[in-house]
Structure formats: structure tokens, C-alpha cells
Design a protein around this motif. Structure first.
Motif, PDB file in Angstrom:
ATOM      1  N   GLU A  63       0.847  -1.205   0.000  1.00 28.30           N
ATOM      2  CA  GLU A  63       0.000   0.000   0.000  1.00 28.30           C
ATOM      3  C   GLU A  63       0.882   1.254   0.000  1.00 28.30           C
ATOM      4  OE1 GLU A  63      -2.805   2.377  -0.287  1.00 28.30           O
ATOM      5  OE2 GLU A  63      -3.654   0.490   0.376  1.00 28.30           O
ATOM      6  N   PRO A  64       0.828   2.068  -1.040  1.00 32.39           N
ATOM      7  CA  PRO A  64       1.675   3.263  -1.071  1.00 32.39           C
ATOM      8  C   PRO A  64       1.227   4.355  -0.093  1.00 32.39           C
ATOM      9  CG  PRO A  64       0.350   3.119  -3.067  1.00 32.39           C
ATOM     10  CD  PRO A  64       0.081   1.884  -2.274  1.00 32.39           C
ATOM     11  N   PHE A  65      -0.056   4.398   0.235  1.00 26.62           N
ATOM     12  CA  PHE A  65      -0.578   5.414   1.147  1.00 26.62           C
ATOM     13  C   PHE A  65      -0.720   4.773   2.525  1.00 26.62           C
ATOM     14  CE2 PHE A  65      -4.254   7.962   2.775  1.00 26.62           C
ATOM     15  CZ  PHE A  65      -3.572   9.159   2.880  1.00 26.62           C
ATOM     16  N   ASN A  66       0.390   4.771   3.297  1.00 26.50           N
ATOM     17  CA  ASN A  66       0.385   4.092   4.589  1.00 26.50           C
ATOM     18  C   ASN A  66       0.899   4.998   5.691  1.00 26.50           C
ATOM     19  OD1 ASN A  66       3.331   3.770   4.847  1.00 26.50           O
ATOM     20  ND2 ASN A  66       3.124   2.396   3.116  1.00 26.50           N
ATOM     21  N   SER A  67       0.826   4.484   6.923  1.00 26.03           N
ATOM     22  CA  SER A  67       1.199   5.284   8.082  1.00 26.03           C
ATOM     23  C   SER A  67       2.691   5.246   8.383  1.00 26.03           C
ATOM     24  CB  SER A  67       0.412   4.815   9.314  1.00 26.03           C
ATOM     25  OG  SER A  67       0.728   3.464   9.590  1.00 26.03           O
ATOM     26  N   GLY A  68       3.463   4.578   7.554  1.00 29.10           N
ATOM     27  CA  GLY A  68       4.909   4.577   7.742  1.00 29.10           C
ATOM     28  C   GLY A  68       5.415   3.315   8.423  1.00 29.10           C
ATOM     29  N   TRP A  69       6.191   3.498   9.480  1.00 27.94           N
ATOM     30  CA  TRP A  69       6.885   2.406  10.131  1.00 27.94           C
ATOM     31  C   TRP A  69       5.932   1.331  10.625  1.00 27.94           C
ATOM     32  CZ3 TRP A  69       7.440  -0.204  14.707  1.00 27.94           C
ATOM     33  CH2 TRP A  69       8.602  -0.943  14.855  1.00 27.94           C
ATOM     34  N   TRP A  70       4.798   1.703  11.197  1.00 23.90           N
ATOM     35  CA  TRP A  70       3.867   0.706  11.741  1.00 23.90           C
ATOM     36  C   TRP A  70       3.278  -0.169  10.635  1.00 23.90           C
ATOM     37  CZ3 TRP A  70       4.010  -1.015  16.331  1.00 23.90           C
ATOM     38  CH2 TRP A  70       4.433  -0.197  17.371  1.00 23.90           C
ATOM     39  N   TYR A  71       2.960   0.412   9.499  1.00 21.90           N
ATOM     40  CA  TYR A  71       2.472  -0.385   8.371  1.00 21.90           C
ATOM     41  C   TYR A  71       3.561  -1.354   7.913  1.00 21.90           C
ATOM     42  CZ  TYR A  71       0.787  -1.736   3.779  1.00 21.90           C
ATOM     43  OH  TYR A  71       0.392  -2.463   2.685  1.00 21.90           O
ATOM     44  N   ASP A  72       4.786  -0.849   7.764  1.00 26.61           N
ATOM     45  CA  ASP A  72       5.905  -1.699   7.356  1.00 26.61           C
ATOM     46  C   ASP A  72       6.096  -2.860   8.327  1.00 26.61           C
ATOM     47  OD1 ASP A  72       6.324   0.122   5.347  1.00 26.61           O
ATOM     48  OD2 ASP A  72       8.038   1.084   6.316  1.00 26.61           O
ATOM     49  N   PHE A  73       6.024  -2.569   9.607  1.00 29.43           N
ATOM     50  CA  PHE A  73       6.207  -3.583  10.646  1.00 29.43           C
ATOM     51  C   PHE A  73       5.147  -4.677  10.515  1.00 29.43           C
ATOM     52  CE2 PHE A  73       5.708  -4.894  15.212  1.00 29.43           C
ATOM     53  CZ  PHE A  73       6.928  -5.546  15.309  1.00 29.43           C
ATOM     54  N   GLY A  74       3.887  -4.304  10.388  1.00 31.19           N
ATOM     55  CA  GLY A  74       2.810  -5.275  10.224  1.00 31.19           C
ATOM     56  C   GLY A  74       2.954  -6.085   8.945  1.00 31.19           C
ATOM     57  N   TYR A  76       5.730  -6.792   7.198  1.00 31.56           N
ATOM     58  CA  TYR A  76       6.837  -7.746   7.260  1.00 31.56           C
ATOM     59  C   TYR A  76       6.595  -8.857   8.271  1.00 31.56           C
ATOM     60  CZ  TYR A  76       9.277  -4.720   4.093  1.00 31.56           C
ATOM     61  OH  TYR A  76       9.614  -3.984   2.997  1.00 31.56           O
ATOM     62  N   ILE A  77       5.904  -8.571   9.358  1.00 35.40           N
ATOM     63  CA  ILE A  77       5.546  -9.635  10.300  1.00 35.40           C
ATOM     64  C   ILE A  77       4.683 -10.670   9.600  1.00 35.40           C
ATOM     65  CG2 ILE A  77       4.028 -10.140  12.263  1.00 35.40           C
ATOM     66  CD1 ILE A  77       5.142  -7.767  13.672  1.00 35.40           C
ATOM     67  N   ALA A  78       3.706 -10.223   8.834  1.00 30.62           N
ATOM     68  CA  ALA A  78       2.818 -11.152   8.129  1.00 30.62           C
ATOM     69  C   ALA A  78       3.569 -11.935   7.060  1.00 30.62           C
ATOM     70  CB  ALA A  78       1.653 -10.398   7.507  1.00 30.62           C
ATOM     71  N   ILE A  79       4.441 -11.280   6.315  1.00 36.40           N
ATOM     72  CA  ILE A  79       5.211 -11.969   5.277  1.00 36.40           C
ATOM     73  C   ILE A  79       6.108 -13.030   5.904  1.00 36.40           C
ATOM     74  CG2 ILE A  79       7.121 -11.681   3.635  1.00 36.40           C
ATOM     75  CD1 ILE A  79       4.618 -10.748   2.385  1.00 36.40           C
ATOM     76  N   ILE A  80       6.845 -12.658   6.933  1.00 39.79           N
ATOM     77  CA  ILE A  80       7.784 -13.594   7.550  1.00 39.79           C
ATOM     78  C   ILE A  80       7.056 -14.731   8.251  1.00 39.79           C
ATOM     79  CG2 ILE A  80       9.505 -13.828   9.375  1.00 39.79           C
ATOM     80  CD1 ILE A  80      10.425 -10.960   8.590  1.00 39.79           C
ATOM     81  N   SER A  81       6.025 -14.421   9.004  1.00 41.87           N
ATOM     82  CA  SER A  81       5.327 -15.480   9.736  1.00 41.87           C
ATOM     83  C   SER A  81       4.532 -16.375   8.802  1.00 41.87           C
ATOM     84  CB  SER A  81       4.412 -14.885  10.793  1.00 41.87           C
ATOM     85  OG  SER A  81       3.340 -14.183  10.187  1.00 41.87           O
ATOM     86  N   GLY A  82       3.969 -15.814   7.754  1.00 43.71           N
ATOM     87  CA  GLY A  82       3.191 -16.626   6.824  1.00 43.71           C
ATOM     88  C   GLY A  82       4.045 -17.599   6.060  1.00 43.71           C
ATOM     89  N   PHE A  83       5.082 -17.121   5.425  1.00 39.00           N
ATOM     90  CA  PHE A  83       5.914 -17.995   4.618  1.00 39.00           C
ATOM     91  C   PHE A  83       6.876 -18.790   5.487  1.00 39.00           C
ATOM     92  CE2 PHE A  83       4.937 -14.444   1.642  1.00 39.00           C
ATOM     93  CZ  PHE A  83       3.984 -15.150   0.952  1.00 39.00           C
ATOM     94  N   GLY A  84       7.295 -18.229   6.599  1.00 40.69           N
ATOM     95  CA  GLY A  84       8.151 -18.975   7.527  1.00 40.69           C
ATOM     96  C   GLY A  84       7.400 -20.127   8.160  1.00 40.69           C
ATOM     97  N   GLY A  85       6.135 -19.932   8.441  1.00 42.28           N
ATOM     98  CA  GLY A  85       5.321 -21.004   9.014  1.00 42.28           C
ATOM     99  C   GLY A  85       5.172 -22.169   8.059  1.00 42.28           C
ATOM    100  N   ILE A  86       5.035 -21.879   6.788  1.00 42.59           N
ATOM    101  CA  ILE A  86       4.938 -22.937   5.782  1.00 42.59           C
ATOM    102  C   ILE A  86       6.250 -23.715   5.739  1.00 42.59           C
ATOM    103  CG2 ILE A  86       4.747 -23.397   3.313  1.00 42.59           C
ATOM    104  CD1 ILE A  86       2.872 -20.959   3.173  1.00 42.59           C
ATOM    105  N   SER A  87       7.361 -23.017   5.783  1.00 40.90           N
ATOM    106  CA  SER A  87       8.668 -23.661   5.746  1.00 40.90           C
ATOM    107  C   SER A  87       8.864 -24.548   6.972  1.00 40.90           C
ATOM    108  CB  SER A  87       9.759 -22.600   5.679  1.00 40.90           C
ATOM    109  OG  SER A  87      11.020 -23.180   5.839  1.00 40.90           O
ATOM    110  N   LEU A  88       8.484 -24.058   8.135  1.00 37.61           N
ATOM    111  CA  LEU A  88       8.634 -24.817   9.365  1.00 37.61           C
ATOM    112  C   LEU A  88       7.789 -26.080   9.315  1.00 37.61           C
ATOM    113  CD1 LEU A  88       9.889 -24.925  12.169  1.00 37.61           C
ATOM    114  CD2 LEU A  88       7.930 -23.631  13.021  1.00 37.61           C
ATOM    115  N   THR A  89       6.589 -25.988   8.784  1.00 36.36           N
ATOM    116  CA  THR A  89       5.721 -27.149   8.661  1.00 36.36           C
ATOM    117  C   THR A  89       6.338 -28.188   7.735  1.00 36.36           C
ATOM    118  OG1 THR A  89       3.798 -25.740   8.989  1.00 36.36           O
ATOM    119  CG2 THR A  89       3.395 -27.902   8.048  1.00 36.36           C
TER     120      THR A  89
END
Length: 100
Positions: A63-74, A76-89
């Protein structure tokens, strides 16, 4: 026959829901920028956004129109946990198969 029809209808409804919540174009953004929770959501549906973005140039993964650091944090957490969870499984399943 009815099970197959049910799964087809369910898949179409789920896909419609996901595409309705894709990151929007900048000129369609409202007054409130996307925040932490939208960052998590956009991270979870990033693969779908990528596929839709190939055919529709107005759809972005991020999303280009975001609140900055907090949007980025959310996001990347979703990207890492989503794909990392698949890898762990997969690693756990492979380890279990190796023991058998």
C-alpha cells in the motif's frame, strides 16, 4: 458432485473477498492511511496481490498510502510469519518422514 460444486463456490467467494481487500491505488485512498492491521492483512494476501497485479496495473503488493513504520512492521511480520510457518511445517513433516 455436490461436494465439488460446494468447493468451487467457496473458492470463488474466498477469492472475491481477498481481491476486494487488495492494496489500492493512491488516488483511491481515503483520508486515513493504512496502518498496522492493514499492513498485516496486506502481508497475508501478498501472493494474491502479486498475481492480480500482473493483470491489473493499478493493484500493488504494498500500500503506497500508509502510516509509515507501523504499516511496514505489520506487513513484514505477516510476510515472515506466513511464509516462515509454511517452511517450518515442511521441515517438521520431512523430519517425521525421515524417522519412519
Amino acid at each position: 458432485m455436490t461436494k465439488a460444486l460446494f468447493f468451487i463456490v467457496a473458492a470463488i467467494l474466498i477469492l472475491s473477498m481477498f481481491t476486494g481487500c487488495l492494496p489500492r491505488e493512491t488516488h483511491l485512498a481515503g483520508e486515513r492511511p493504512a496502518g498496522f492491521l492493514m499492513g498485516i492483512w496486506h502481508g497475508w494476501i501478498a501472493p494474491i496481490s502479486l498475481i492480480v497485479g500482473i493483470f491489473s496495473p493499478g493493484v500493488r503488493v504494498y500500500e503506497p498510502f500508509n502510516s509509515g513504520w507501523w504499516y511496514d512492521f505489520g506487513f513484514y511480520i505477516a510476510i515472515i510469519s506466513g511464509f516462515g510457518g509454511i517452511s517450518l511445517t515442511r521441515k517438521k513433516a520431512a523430519a517425521h518422514r525421515d524417522r519412519l
